[in-house]
Write an enzyme that holds these catalytic residues in place. Sequence first.
Site, PDB file in Angstrom:
ATOM      1  CG  MET A  77      -1.874   1.227   1.212  1.00  0.00           C
ATOM      2  SD  MET A  77      -3.122   1.211   2.514  1.00  0.00           S
ATOM      3  CE  MET A  77      -4.296   0.055   1.823  1.00  0.00           C
ATOM      4  CE  LYS A  78       5.649   5.539   2.525  1.00  0.00           C
ATOM      5  NZ  LYS A  78       5.240   6.941   2.599  1.00  0.00           N
ATOM      6  CG  LEU A  79       6.269   0.120  -2.502  1.00  0.00           C
ATOM      7  CD1 LEU A  79       6.786  -1.112  -3.233  1.00  0.00           C
ATOM      8  CD2 LEU A  79       7.347   1.195  -2.453  1.00  0.00           C
TER       9      LEU A  79
END
Length: 289
Positions: free
Chosen positions: A167-169
């Site tokens: 999700m962060k990427l």
Amino acid sequence: MNVALLGTGLLGQAVAERLHATGHHLSAYNRTPDKTLSLRQQGIHIASTAAEAIASAEVVMLLLADAAAIRAVLLDPSTSQALRGRATIQMGTIGPSESCSIGEEIERLGGQYLEAPVLGSIAEAKAGTLLIMVGATPERYATWSPLLHALSSDVRLIGPVGKAAVMKLALNQLIAAETAAFALSLGLIRRGGVDVENFMAVLRKSALYAPTFDKKLARLAERNYAQPNFSARHLLKDVELTLAAADSARLSPGGLPGVRSLLIDTIALGLGDVDYSALYERVDPVTGT
């Protein structure tokens, strides 16, 4: 709570200040001691080694630049044995496979591992308004989310280790893509002799608008990239991680390789450590440069 915080760069320092202000007891460590001076002045204990920082801590929080730095600092033989019986919360941006691998190594050493990458930067960390995505078991999330709530009112369990890293990427590639797209649009407006405020007035009323455009407008208009919240060098690292994850997932990365090239060229201009919006200098260079 007694916390060992490893990594006092831009975000790490802000997180340390917030935890200290909310009553937690910190022992901080950074490989570059100069980056800990302001924390020392605020009364935060600065350890001379990572092992020393961990020795009196219940939990280890990692705010290191990348997976290589995590391995060098945390999984060095002089440090790794201190992880037994302690939880490690990894808060930086690394790839999902890297996070799973590091987690497996920590578990083999007798420690517990959670990933908790964040969206937001210095101001949000100091105010306690980061968005925190957690990859962990539900039980570990329940145990450690109260600590993370010192940094955020929005702490979400995304799934097992690796899922929050994905999700962060997905979010960080939007930072790169939106900034590059806005830089090109602004360059067209300025070189075409169109009033920038008229352009922004229309953009703000459209479905195309993103708040980051106004956040970066002054930087681009004034070509002022000093005092970064997030550097071009770190954004390139995240773009590289996203491209690798996309390849692993058999996705077409669209225009992201082009953004990667912009960031590489920006760093080659000597702008790697200023705000990532400096990619505007590659999109719309000053005449004659």
